[in-house]
Structures are given as C-alpha cells and as structure tokens.
Design a protein around this motif. Structure first.
Motif, PDB file in Angstrom:
ATOM      1  N   UNK A   1     -53.655 -18.524  27.796  1.00  0.00           N
ATOM      2  CA  UNK A   1     -53.885 -18.977  26.536  1.00  0.00           C
ATOM      3  C   UNK A   1     -53.634 -17.559  25.479  1.00  0.00           C
ATOM      4  N   UNK A   2     -53.698 -16.610  25.521  1.00  0.00           N
ATOM      5  CA  UNK A   2     -53.499 -15.191  24.791  1.00  0.00           C
ATOM      6  C   UNK A   2     -51.992 -15.251  24.932  1.00  0.00           C
ATOM      7  N   UNK A   3     -51.201 -15.543  25.904  1.00  0.00           N
ATOM      8  CA  UNK A   3     -49.857 -15.266  26.066  1.00  0.00           C
ATOM      9  C   UNK A   3     -49.120 -16.302  24.969  1.00  0.00           C
ATOM     10  N   UNK A   4     -49.779 -17.520  25.273  1.00  0.00           N
ATOM     11  CA  UNK A   4     -49.091 -18.733  24.497  1.00  0.00           C
ATOM     12  C   UNK A   4     -49.509 -18.325  22.884  1.00  0.00           C
ATOM     13  N   UNK A   5     -50.472 -18.080  22.554  1.00  0.00           N
ATOM     14  CA  UNK A   5     -50.816 -17.764  21.268  1.00  0.00           C
ATOM     15  C   UNK A   5     -50.089 -16.527  20.702  1.00  0.00           C
ATOM     16  N   UNK A   6     -49.971 -15.637  21.404  1.00  0.00           N
ATOM     17  CA  UNK A   6     -49.040 -14.372  20.832  1.00  0.00           C
ATOM     18  C   UNK A   6     -47.791 -14.794  20.591  1.00  0.00           C
ATOM     19  N   UNK A   7     -47.051 -15.458  21.578  1.00  0.00           N
ATOM     20  CA  UNK A   7     -45.780 -16.229  21.216  1.00  0.00           C
ATOM     21  C   UNK A   7     -45.740 -16.771  19.996  1.00  0.00           C
ATOM     22  N   UNK A   8     -46.633 -17.919  20.144  1.00  0.00           N
ATOM     23  CA  UNK A   8     -46.560 -18.934  18.768  1.00  0.00           C
ATOM     24  C   UNK A   8     -46.936 -18.006  17.356  1.00  0.00           C
ATOM     25  N   UNK A   9     -47.768 -16.996  17.500  1.00  0.00           N
ATOM     26  CA  UNK A   9     -48.105 -16.427  16.301  1.00  0.00           C
ATOM     27  C   UNK A   9     -46.844 -15.684  15.911  1.00  0.00           C
TER      28      UNK A   9
END
Length: 94
Positions: free
Chosen positions: A80-88
């Motif tokens: 979830x953190x990896x996904x949110x970092x890329x989206x951010x």
C-alpha cells in the motif's frame, strides 16, 4: 483474504494515466517481483505468493484493487505504501 482498495482521481489524459499505471507496475515488480499482464485497459499483477492486483486506468480516476492471502497479508502495508508513493509522485494526494 484481505483487500486493499485505492482509488485516485486525476486530470490526466488517457496515455498519461496508462503511463502512471505502467510505472506503478514497474515499481511493484522491482520491489516485490512478480509478473504483469494486460487485459484490455486493465493491468493484472501477480506474485508467486498469491498476491494479486488489478489496476484499472479510467478517465478521471485510477482504480487499484489488491488481494492479499494469509501468506501475503503481512506485506500489505508495504504494498500500500509503494502504491501511494507512486501515485503521490505522479498524481498528487487524494
């Protein structure tokens, strides 16, 4: 089974949204391994441990659904953190 659902609104054109989805998939493969396939506009990510994700780029929204089984549930926060970092990085915060 546990699930992660992330939906991010955006103002990107279709090609830009596809590029974000592809970058996200590249990051997941780089960080965790696994393989990617495409089915129409949806991308499918699968890891040998059973972790699965469907990334659906749509007009105005990027929708991500991740399914974690008992064996992969402990990796949920990192995924979830990896996904949110890329989206951010590409879209900004929700």
């Amino acid at each position: 089974m546990s699930n992660i659902h992330i939906s991010r609104k955006h103002n990107l054109d279709h090609d830009e949204c596809l590029a974000v989805a592809e970058d996200l998939l590249d990051q997941l493969v780089s960080a965790f391994g696994g393989r990617v396939s495409r089915d129409g506009n949806c991308y499918n990510y699968r890891h040998t441990t059973g972790l699965r994700a469907v990334i659906e780029p749509k007009e105005g929204e990027l929708d991500i659904n991740v399914k974690l089984n008992l064996m992969t549930r402990s990796f949920g926060p990192q995924v979830e953190q990896q996904i949110n970092e890329v989206l951010d990085e590409h879209i900004g915060t929700a």
